[in-house]
Design a protein around this motif. Structure first.
Motif, PDB file in Angstrom:
ATOM      1  N   VAL A 114       0.874  -1.174   0.000  1.00 30.25           N
ATOM      2  CA  VAL A 114       0.000   0.000   0.000  1.00 30.25           C
ATOM      3  C   VAL A 114       0.908   1.220   0.000  1.00 30.25           C
ATOM      4  N   SER A 115       0.788   2.070  -1.026  1.00 32.12           N
ATOM      5  CA  SER A 115       1.656   3.244  -1.126  1.00 32.12           C
ATOM      6  C   SER A 115       0.823   4.519  -1.256  1.00 32.12           C
ATOM      7  N   TYR A 116       1.338   5.562  -0.657  1.00 28.14           N
ATOM      8  CA  TYR A 116       0.664   6.858  -0.541  1.00 28.14           C
ATOM      9  C   TYR A 116       1.615   7.918  -1.080  1.00 28.14           C
ATOM     10  N   ASP A 117       1.125   8.764  -1.985  1.00 30.32           N
ATOM     11  CA  ASP A 117       1.995   9.761  -2.616  1.00 30.32           C
ATOM     12  C   ASP A 117       1.214  11.042  -2.858  1.00 30.32           C
ATOM     13  N   ASP A 118       1.726  12.134  -2.315  1.00 30.03           N
ATOM     14  CA  ASP A 118       1.114  13.448  -2.527  1.00 30.03           C
ATOM     15  C   ASP A 118      -0.362  13.488  -2.159  1.00 30.03           C
ATOM     16  N   GLY A 119      -0.678  12.963  -0.992  1.00 29.39           N
ATOM     17  CA  GLY A 119      -2.014  13.137  -0.449  1.00 29.39           C
ATOM     18  C   GLY A 119      -3.045  12.118  -0.859  1.00 29.39           C
ATOM     19  N   CYS A 120      -2.638  11.076  -1.576  1.00 30.63           N
ATOM     20  CA  CYS A 120      -3.636  10.063  -1.952  1.00 30.63           C
ATOM     21  C   CYS A 120      -2.970   8.711  -2.149  1.00 30.63           C
ATOM     22  N   ILE A 121      -3.773   7.660  -2.115  1.00 29.22           N
ATOM     23  CA  ILE A 121      -3.283   6.313  -2.367  1.00 29.22           C
ATOM     24  C   ILE A 121      -2.943   6.173  -3.845  1.00 29.22           C
ATOM     25  N   ARG A 122      -1.682   5.822  -4.109  1.00 27.98           N
ATOM     26  CA  ARG A 122      -1.237   5.640  -5.495  1.00 27.98           C
ATOM     27  C   ARG A 122      -1.285   4.180  -5.919  1.00 27.98           C
ATOM     28  N   ASN A 123      -1.150   3.293  -4.961  1.00 24.76           N
ATOM     29  CA  ASN A 123      -1.139   1.867  -5.304  1.00 24.76           C
ATOM     30  C   ASN A 123      -1.574   1.057  -4.099  1.00 24.76           C
ATOM     31  N   ALA A 124      -2.416   0.099  -4.344  1.00 23.07           N
ATOM     32  CA  ALA A 124      -2.795  -0.864  -3.320  1.00 23.07           C
ATOM     33  C   ALA A 124      -2.908  -2.210  -4.015  1.00 23.07           C
ATOM     34  N   SER A 125      -1.991  -3.100  -3.717  1.00 26.53           N
ATOM     35  CA  SER A 125      -1.973  -4.388  -4.414  1.00 26.53           C
ATOM     36  C   SER A 125      -1.864  -5.524  -3.419  1.00 26.53           C
ATOM     37  N   TYR A 126      -2.437  -6.641  -3.811  1.00 26.09           N
ATOM     38  CA  TYR A 126      -2.383  -7.853  -2.998  1.00 26.09           C
ATOM     39  C   TYR A 126      -2.249  -9.026  -3.952  1.00 26.09           C
ATOM     40  N   SER A 127      -1.307  -9.904  -3.677  1.00 27.25           N
ATOM     41  CA  SER A 127      -1.119 -11.052  -4.563  1.00 27.25           C
ATOM     42  C   SER A 127      -0.818 -12.297  -3.749  1.00 27.25           C
ATOM     43  N   THR A 128      -1.192 -13.426  -4.296  1.00 26.86           N
ATOM     44  CA  THR A 128      -0.835 -14.706  -3.705  1.00 26.86           C
ATOM     45  C   THR A 128      -0.210 -15.575  -4.791  1.00 26.86           C
ATOM     46  N   SER A 129       0.682 -16.427  -4.380  1.00 28.53           N
ATOM     47  CA  SER A 129       1.264 -17.385  -5.314  1.00 28.53           C
ATOM     48  C   SER A 129       1.580 -18.656  -4.556  1.00 28.53           C
ATOM     49  N   GLN A 130       1.595 -19.754  -5.253  1.00 30.44           N
ATOM     50  CA  GLN A 130       1.985 -21.022  -4.679  1.00 30.44           C
ATOM     51  C   GLN A 130       2.566 -21.894  -5.779  1.00 30.44           C
TER      52      GLN A 130
END
Length: 485
Positions: free
Chosen positions: A53-69
């Protein structure tokens, strides 16, 4: 995750959110059949969750979730590896992989897989998944708080970037010569960077921290404000920085993160594969003096919660406290199983891989120099004109020659034994073994980094730790824009 180590080994299926379960004894028989006559090999199974989860200049720029197996099956015959991997955890897929690796790594005669495996006394980590400890909304609020805090703290702040990263990995390794072993590996990290502006000049600073633990420690105001303040401090220091000198000068290295220079310029050269092949400047030098007296370098994968620590390495060998250089004398190399066997020594718990889709190789865990007895302030007072380097950015090293180039992201001039002003654009140039023998004082202030290191080798990245006490090096080449007197 409920783990039944008696009969089955279970992994979450990221697609269905169900559980993939295979009979351990049956799979182990398949692996034993696949590796009959081979020198070595293993089945490496992995389940991984990652959140950013990344925040840049006052807003969320990226929110990612991944799974692998998936799994990787390796067979080793001599120096030849057969390797097959798949993102399908099933007995059918393992059978197909077994056929593949036997065809690649053919061997004309039978061998016994006899390299001993050191058993870990107890797991370093529990099965608690850090990603599930904190609600997503709480993570977003935290990053917003960091942004607001820094902007309110100094009007020169023009940009704030912050991110929180969580990872939860479970691995199980099945070999034909012992029972299956499993390791649970949580990992979190908080990153903050700041851009400031003053009189038309813009500079940046950054800070981060992390560990193999949950988020809870890093979301407390005491912790994140410490990192935010450090990022801002670095940026403001850079606003005042003057051009760095050029020439040969004494250098005082700070503790902690400055150990990244040790990691790159010396650590990689002590990995077993480079030394077995004779491509390291340290090859064939066991028992020789390679550093100044008092210099002791270790690689320790057993320190609880450290970023580079593992209960077992990615071949199933317990990690260990390995002395590489003792009082300046080269004592040994970091080994995975294959290089250890070919060099006639025992593995050291340093066989690591980025994921199930990669082959293991000798890699560092937490590599650092032990403390000495000197007062760091006395080191600085002993320098008439030199550099005090506190933090490093990027760097490059040639393993064969030992030559390295590192850029200092925070450094200062020392004049008449006093730190005077910050400098910008300082590049430290040298040769690892030569610099190790130019160490004239070792501080009593050993510290490890804050848990942000990632090491790259042969296209693979793994989390690592670095550290060292303050060091005085009698001379190093400084690349800068101002000629040294």
């Amino acid at each position: 995750m409920q783990i039944d180590m008696d009969k089955n080994f279970d992994f979450f299926d990221g697609a269905s959110r169900g559980v993939v379960s295979m009979d351990r004894e049956r799979v182990q028989r398949m692996i034993a059949d696949a590796l009959t006559g081979m020198d070595d090999g293993e089945l490496f199974c992995e389940y991984d969750q990652t959140e950013v989860v990344s925040y840049d200049d006052g807003c969320i720029r990226n929110a990612s979730y991944s799974t692998s197996q998936g799994f990787g099956l390796r067979s080793v015959s001599g120096e030849t590896c057969g390797f097959a991997h798949a993102n399908e955890l099933s007995e059918e897929a393992i059978v197909r992989a077994a056929q593949t690796v036997r065809a690649i790594a053919k061997t004309p005669q039978s061998h016994n897989i006899s390299v001993a495996v050191n058993r870990a006394p107890k797991p370093l980590y529990t099965d608690v998944n850090p990603i599930h400890e904190l609600a997503f909304a709480h993570k977003v609020d935290l990053l917003g708080e960091i942004d607001a805090y820094l902007r309110a703290k100094d009007s020169r702040v023009k940009q704030v970037s912050a991110s929180i990263v969580g990872n939860f990995q479970v691995v199980e390794i099945i070999r034909p010569d012992h029972d299956a072993v499993r390791d649970t590996r949580p990992l979190v990290r908080l990153n903050i960077s700041v851009v400031v502006e003053q009189n038309g000049r813009m500079e940046s600073g950054s800070s981060g921290a992390g560990a193999r633990t949950g988020y809870n420690h890093y979301v407390t105001p005491q912790q994140w404000k410490k990192q935010a303040d450090e990022a801002l401090r670095q940026a403001l220091v850079n606003l005042e920085a003057r051009p760095a000198p050029a020439g040969e000068l004494p250098v005082v290295l700070g503790g902690g993160w400055c150990g990244v220079l040790l990691h790159e310029a010396v650590g990689h050269g002590l990995e077993g594969d480079f030394n077995r092949k004779g491509t390291s400047t340290f090859s064939g030098r066991i028992g020789e003096r390679v550093a100044s007296k008092g210099v002791t370098v270790v690689d320790d994968g057993t320190i609880e919660h450290r970023r580079g620590s593992l209960t077992i390495d990615d071949e199933g060998t317990a990690t260990a406290y390995n002395v590489l250089i003792e009082d300046g004398i080269l004592k040994g190399y970091m080994q995975d199983r294959m290089n250890a066997r070919l060099m006639g020594v025992q593995p050291t718990g340093n066989g690591r891989r980025e994921s199930y889709a990669h082959l293991p190789m000798p890699r560092m865990t937490n590599t650092y120099m032990l403390a000495g007895t000197e007062d760091p302030q006395e080191m600085i007072r002993s320098v008439k004109r030199g550099i005090y380097a506190v933090h490093f950015g990027g760097g490059q090293v040639d393993i064969t020659s030992g030559k390295f180039v590192f850029s200092a992201s925070e450094a200062y001039m020392i004049e008449d034994g006093v730190i005077t002003y910050p400098i910008k654009g300082a590049t430290l140039i040298g040769n690892g073994p030569e610099v190790m023998q130019r160490i004239t004082a070792i501080g009593n202030d050993l510290s490890l980094d804050d848990g942000v290191g990632t090491c790259g080798k042969a296209g693979q990245s793994v989390p690592v730790g670095v550290g060292q006490p303050s060091l005085l090096i009698d001379r190093m080449t400084i690349g800068g824009t101002e000629l040294s007197e």
